[in-house]
Write an enzyme that holds these catalytic residues in place. Structure first.
Site, short mmCIF file in Angstrom:
data_model
loop_
_atom_site.label_atom_id
_atom_site.label_comp_id
_atom_site.label_asym_id
_atom_site.label_seq_id
_atom_site.Cartn_x
_atom_site.Cartn_y
_atom_site.Cartn_z
N SER A 142 -29.25 35.53 -28.02
CA SER A 142 -29.53 34.34 -27.22
C SER A 142 -30.39 33.35 -28.00
CB SER A 142 -30.25 34.77 -25.95
OG SER A 142 -30.54 33.64 -25.19
N GLY A 143 -29.94 32.11 -28.05
CA GLY A 143 -30.70 31.07 -28.75
C GLY A 143 -30.30 30.92 -30.21
N THR A 147 -23.34 28.36 -28.61
CA THR A 147 -22.75 27.31 -27.79
C THR A 147 -22.73 25.98 -28.54
OG1 THR A 147 -23.47 28.46 -25.83
CG2 THR A 147 -22.90 26.16 -25.55
N ASN A 192 -34.06 30.74 -24.49
CA ASN A 192 -33.26 29.55 -24.78
C ASN A 192 -33.31 28.61 -23.58
OD1 ASN A 192 -31.31 27.70 -25.43
ND2 ASN A 192 -29.65 29.20 -25.68
N SER A 195 -29.54 28.43 -21.95
CA SER A 195 -28.87 29.71 -22.21
C SER A 195 -27.61 29.86 -21.36
CB SER A 195 -29.85 30.84 -21.90
OG SER A 195 -29.26 32.06 -22.22
N SER A 196 -26.51 30.22 -22.02
CA SER A 196 -25.26 30.46 -21.28
C SER A 196 -25.41 31.77 -20.56
CB SER A 196 -24.07 30.56 -22.23
OG SER A 196 -24.16 29.64 -23.27
N GLY A 424 -24.67 37.89 -27.14
CA GLY A 424 -24.89 38.88 -28.19
C GLY A 424 -25.60 40.10 -27.64
N GLU A 426 -28.18 42.69 -26.48
CA GLU A 426 -29.47 42.42 -25.81
C GLU A 426 -30.31 43.69 -25.69
OE1 GLU A 426 -29.02 40.55 -21.97
OE2 GLU A 426 -28.56 38.61 -22.87
#
Ligand code: ATP
Ligand code: MG
Length: 732
Positions: A142-143, A147, A192, A195-196, A424, A426
């Protein structure tokens, strides 16, 4: 005249394009003019642009040092062969201009410095010249910039692909699908600000001329729990804040909303309604415009926003207990708004929120709920309404993106390029059902990566009869099986517990797991662990040894989240809604269908299996994204964090395999077709076997024996530069 600069493949020496005579003059990475010698020494400073060129390619320290050097010089992209490694710069770099897009168009992969555009262009060209479907897999935590990378690739195609009026509409819609899906599917998290909270796979369809003519999106596992709860420092989905901040006064009045997010229980849990990096008002405008481009008319927009508002009102529904301890609704005002916004009967909804209806032996049994149960039912409804509306939205976007043959007469056959932007690996302090699903997904993607690159590479060399030194790698199929195998896998056991009537709980699920998979080398619990490890495991936890490392999951909530149940009377109420969107989201057949709906994990498993099939049928490219620090700051390179990611992403292994093999290979037919014009004996046609044609061709081109090998069906070229020279010859 302004000089165009490009980097040549041997590092970061830069040449002046269009001035071949000036090739011997180098420009440093930061644009300072250098003599050839100093250009060469600049390589020490900025590292190599392909890890394959690293002398000490097995050293992780050397790998990270190369990344660090480049990052410091704002060179955020580096290759491992054809895999692109990207480090999030957390600042705007001037490398995404139209001019730069043009620079990458139709240029050989190895001729320009590493970039997303090179990957995008390369895939696009394979799609066009070989008519083979492509996919670009973007991974990272994440981050890390997944995206952003996806959006930049889409923009690249929007700018560089052929245009026409119809095509412009498609391009617009492809681009505008992002602000809409991000508003509803992204949120500010600790990691993020954008974040998606869902996985996304997007196909772009191209016609025979290479123009985008359609698209399709698949979405995965939206994090619905965020609708009703956010951790400290996190927010709900962007759309709620956008609506309150940007919505026009009379719109908010119609929806019964106040501007202040503090008024809404579902928006205050994280204590951070405002985020300095986010301008909700502006984003609202962008989102509204995007809805129009996608084809929403005014009444559809109103229906959609009514649902968004209804979730906020639902969050404010409160209960008090009567003398019997049964829940009663105390917030009549909310019910009034809910009835209007969801277009349902207010008293039916009120009743449904505080009762539970079960059908047993054909008879309806209605029982009152206590306070806790009523709050649970309310939150379940909010999650269901939001989650289903999100899927509806994806569907609506898909309708708008659908390839319409009548608009593109005669352009029947299309090829497809897919972009995968998915969560990704986690590992948190506390890992639950969601992390379990996400990490399972990453195991599958890793397996695909192994299948498609490592394993198939070795197998191909073998089947082509080319000598190959085997590279050791860990095949994670064993972990995928542990999760997904029929009867014995974790998901099967979880489903079994969910279906078992009576006393099944998270704990009985854990006990079943222990019984069934006790001897598995990748599975551990408190009970199964030896004394030393036991201390690190709680009694309600299990640990999986993933390919990327150990993760301990708490079973609390597994059954509930997997069941994902909505009480029957709430479902009925929604089925009777006259809000057209809600009406489509809640289908009557759900009420009569005897079969139990699929559990969340099984649905996810099946959708992943489909995704794997889709990806398997395409030629993959990889973008591995990394984030340089946890503070979201520019110019900070946290080595510990980077090392973790190098490991999770399997980059060292990837490099070992690339270095062991050949950089390029193509079927003789394809190779001959492309380069036959370079040799008088093969031009314009070669009548013999393609193998012999290629042999004649490369002899004519002066390939040295160590530069290539002839396999059974393909030619293998060891160094990029050999191919690069051949491509150059073609262009002259
Ligand atoms: P998640 O898994 O949480 O969705 P992600 O990998 O999709 O994370 P992004 O949202 O793409 O991450 O990136 C996070 C932030 O990092 C962006 O909002 C942006 O500020 C910054 N960023 C990412 N890539 C770039 C880039 N190439 N240039 C400048 N900034 C970037
Ligand atoms: Mg994202």
């Amino acid at each position: 005249m302004e000089l165009q600069i490009e980097r040549v493949p041997t590092g970061e020496i830069i040449r002046v394009v269009g001035h071949k005579a000036e090739r011997r003059t180098g420009l440093g990475a930061n644009g300072i003019r250098l003599s050839m010698e100093s250009a060469l020494t600049a390589r020490d400073r900025v590292g190599v642009q392909d890890f394959v060129l690293l002398e000490n390619f097995t050293s992780e320290a050397a790998f990270i040092e190369n990344l660090r050097k480049r990052f410091k010089e704002n060179l955020i992209y580096t290759y491992i062969g054809s895999v692109l490694v990207s480090v999030n710069p957390y600042k705007e770099l001037e490398i995404y201009t139209k001019q730069n897009m043009e620079r990458y168009r139709g240029v050989s992969f190895y001729e320009v410095s590493p970039h997303l555009y090179a990957i995008a262009d390369n895939s696009y060209r394979s799609l066009r010249t070989e008519r083979r479907d492509q996919c670009i897999l973007i991974s990272g935590e994440s981050g890390a910039g997944k995206t952003e990378a996806t959006k930049k690739i889409l923009q690249y195609y929007a700018v560089t692909c052929p245009a026409s009026q119809q095509v412009e509409t498609v391009k617009d819609r492809l681009l505008q699908s992002n602000p809409v899906l991000e508003a509803f599917g992204n949120a500010k998290t600790l990691r993020n600000d954008n974040s998606s909270r869902f996985g996304k796979y997007m196909d772009v369809q191209f016609d025979y001329r290479g123009a985008p003519v359609g698209g399709h999106i698949l979405n995965y596992l939206l994090e619905k729990s965020r609708v009703v709860h956010q951790n400290h420092g996190e927010r709900n989905f962007h759309i709620f804040y956008q609506l309150l901040e940007g919505g026009e006064e009379d719109l908010l009045r119609r929806l019964g909303l106040e501007k202040n997010p503090q008024q809404y229980h579902y928006l205050v849990k994280g204590h951070c309604a405002r985020v300095s990096s986010i301008n909700d008002k502006n984003e609202w405008k962008i989102m509204r415009r995007a809805l129009s481009v996608i084809g929403f008319n005014d009444s559809e927009v109103e229906d959609l926003l009514s649902i968004v508002a209804s979730v906020l009102h639902l969050g404010n529904v409160q209960f008090a207990a009567d003398e019997q301890g049964n829940a009663q609704v105390t917030t009549e005002n909310q019910i009034k708004y809910l009835a209007r916004l969801l277009a349902v009967d207010g008293s039916v909804l009120r009743d449904a929120l505080i009762h539970k209806k079960i059908i047993a032996k054909g008879e309806e049994l209605v029982s009152p709920l206590n306070l806790e149960q009523a709050a649970y039912a309310r939150d379940a409804l909010a999650k269901a309404v939001y989650g289903r509306t999100f899927s509806w939205l994806v569907n609506k976007v898909n309708k708008s993106l659908a390839y319409k043959e009548e608009k593109f007469p005669g352009w029947r056959s299309t090829t497809v390029l897919g972009l995968l932007d998915i969560y990704g690996f986690e590992v948190f302090q506390h890992n639950s059902f969601e992390q379990f699903c996400i990490n399972y997904c990453n195991e599958k993607l890793q397996q695909l990566f192994i299948e498609l690159t490592l394993k198939s590479e070795q197998e191909e060399y073998e089947s082509e009869g080319i000598a190959w030194e085997p590279v050791q790698y860990f095949n994670n199929k064993i972990i995928c099986d542990l999760v997904e195998e029929k009867f014995k896998g974790i998901i099967s056991i979880l489903d079994e517990e969910c279906l078992r009537p009576g006393d099944a709980t998270d704990t009985t699920f854990l006990e079943k797991l222990e019984e069934t998979v006790k001897n598995h080398p990748h599975f551990l619990t408190h009970k199964l662990a030896d004394q030393k490890t036991r201390k690190s495991l709680g009694r309600e936890e299990f640990r999986l040894s993933h390919y990327a490392g150990d993760v301990t999951y708490s079973v609390a909530g597994f059954l509930d989240k997997n069941n994902d149940l909505l009480f029957r009377n709430l479902k009925e109420t929604m089925c009777n809604s006259e809000n057209p969107i809600i009406n489509q989201c809640f289908d009557r057949t759900e009420l009569t269908d005897k079969k139990r709906p699929e559990t969340a994990a099984t649905q996810f498993k099946n959708s992943l299996a489909k995704l794997m099939e889709i990806l398997m049928s395409k030629e993959p490219s990889y973008i591995r994204c990394m984030k340089p620090n946890d503070a979201k700051q520019a110019d900070r390179f946290d080595e510990v964090l980077i090392r973790h990611q190098v490991k999770y992403l399997g980059l060292m292994e990837n490099l070992r395999v690339r270095r062991a093999g050949f950089a390029y290979r193509r079927k003789y037919e394809v190779f001959l077709q492309r380069y036959k014009s370079l040799c008088p004996e093969t031009w314009p046609t070669w009548d013999g076997r393609p193998y012999d044609g290629v042999a004649v061709l490369v002899k004519h081109l002066g390939y040295k024996p160590e530069e290539y090998k002839m396999g059974r069906t393909k030619i293998f070229i060891r160094f990029p530069k050999t191919l690069f020279a051949t491509e150059d010859a073609l262009e002259v």
